[in-house]
Design a protein around this motif. Structure first.
Motif, PDB file in Angstrom:
ATOM      1  N   UNK A  99       8.061  -0.901   6.344  1.00  0.00           N
ATOM      2  CA  UNK A  99       7.393  -2.213   5.199  1.00  0.00           C
ATOM      3  C   UNK A  99       6.094  -2.518   5.508  1.00  0.00           C
ATOM      4  N   UNK A 100       6.218  -3.494   6.959  1.00  0.00           N
ATOM      5  CA  UNK A 100       4.922  -3.997   7.462  1.00  0.00           C
ATOM      6  C   UNK A 100       3.669  -3.381   7.262  1.00  0.00           C
ATOM      7  N   UNK A 101       3.790  -1.833   7.807  1.00  0.00           N
ATOM      8  CA  UNK A 101       2.741  -1.081   7.726  1.00  0.00           C
ATOM      9  C   UNK A 101       2.193  -0.799   6.524  1.00  0.00           C
ATOM     10  N   UNK A 102       3.303  -0.357   5.547  1.00  0.00           N
ATOM     11  CA  UNK A 102       2.862  -0.339   4.324  1.00  0.00           C
ATOM     12  C   UNK A 102       1.765  -1.272   3.627  1.00  0.00           C
ATOM     13  N   UNK A 103       2.532  -2.631   4.048  1.00  0.00           N
ATOM     14  CA  UNK A 103       1.729  -3.749   3.308  1.00  0.00           C
ATOM     15  C   UNK A 103       0.443  -3.823   4.021  1.00  0.00           C
ATOM     16  N   UNK A 104       0.260  -3.421   5.360  1.00  0.00           N
ATOM     17  CA  UNK A 104      -1.010  -3.568   6.085  1.00  0.00           C
ATOM     18  C   UNK A 104      -1.969  -2.355   5.141  1.00  0.00           C
ATOM     19  N   UNK A 105      -1.548  -1.441   5.142  1.00  0.00           N
ATOM     20  CA  UNK A 105      -2.212  -0.422   4.315  1.00  0.00           C
ATOM     21  C   UNK A 105      -2.752  -0.935   2.804  1.00  0.00           C
ATOM     22  N   UNK A 106      -1.846  -1.559   2.313  1.00  0.00           N
ATOM     23  CA  UNK A 106      -1.963  -2.276   0.990  1.00  0.00           C
ATOM     24  C   UNK A 106      -3.166  -3.216   1.048  1.00  0.00           C
ATOM     25  N   UNK A 107      -2.808  -3.934   2.095  1.00  0.00           N
ATOM     26  CA  UNK A 107      -3.825  -4.855   2.383  1.00  0.00           C
ATOM     27  C   UNK A 107      -5.260  -4.552   2.262  1.00  0.00           C
TER      28      UNK A 107
END
Lengths: 114, 114
Positions: A99-107
């Motif tokens: 999730x953290x990686x997804x969130x970073x991408x989304x950011x």
DNA sequence: CAGGATCCCCACAGATACTG
DNA sequence: CAGTATCTGTGGGGATCCTG
């Protein structure tokens, strides 16, 4: 009467365990095998002092997530590792990593759109 | 030079998001569908005031995890729900729920042994 | 090497009062 | 109903110094 949900609700209980500013990162580092105190500090971001690390480790130990193993020798050697219930936390770590990686991408997508 | 790992390391980034004292619980409640402000407060432990809830919601909204939808009507109606990236967090919630329950069980076994 | 002891400081939760 | 404004207190992190 106060509703005390620690020890009852899994979400409240988990949140409590994760209060420390570095708890997740520490658990992650230990999930890859036992690590010594100084080595642990070296792998953590620079702003964290050993005093803080010491406190966090003690707290996680008291909560039962990690085990402190002290070798009787000079110079001292202390290794930290995950306990049994600590190892079970690895599934959470995996989910957090994804999730953290997804969130970073989304950011980054969001930032580039403004 | 300071290593700033927010936005780089998935663990540090996740930890930052979860700092709030009630963030996990709020995300859990919203994962079951949109909820209105007062209803949300009613479902949370009693000690949390609406001022605190308001702050936490605003923070989660700024971080992009939840969406605030205001209906233009009197009396006011505001619903909170998970955003797209917020919905992806549900896998973490599932993992946390499982682990939390395991931990609670472990706590009770440990307590009864002393 | 692996900490403990102290002090300082501030973010953040809680409480209360007010509002469109 | 769904907030905001403001005050206050405290826990926990950071910094520094000391130790077996």
């Amino acid at each position: 009467m106060k509703k005390e949900l620690f020890g009852i609700c899994p979400y409240v209980t988990s949140q409590k365990i994760l209060t420390g500013k570095w708890s997740i990162y520490i658990l992650y580092l230990l999930s890859r095998g036992p690590v010594r105190f100084n080595e642990l500090q070296r792998r953590l971001p620079e702003e964290m002092t050993h005093a803080t690390l010491s406190r966090q480790l003690k707290q996680l130990e008291e909560e039962g997530l990690i085990i402190r193993h002290e070798y009787e020798q000079i110079p001292p050697k202390v290794e930290y590792s995950l306990s049994e219930i600590g190892e079970k936390f690895e599934t959470v770590l995996d989910a957090l990593e994804n999730w953290g990686n997804d969130y970073i991408q989304w950011l980054q997508k969001t930032k580039s759109n403004e």
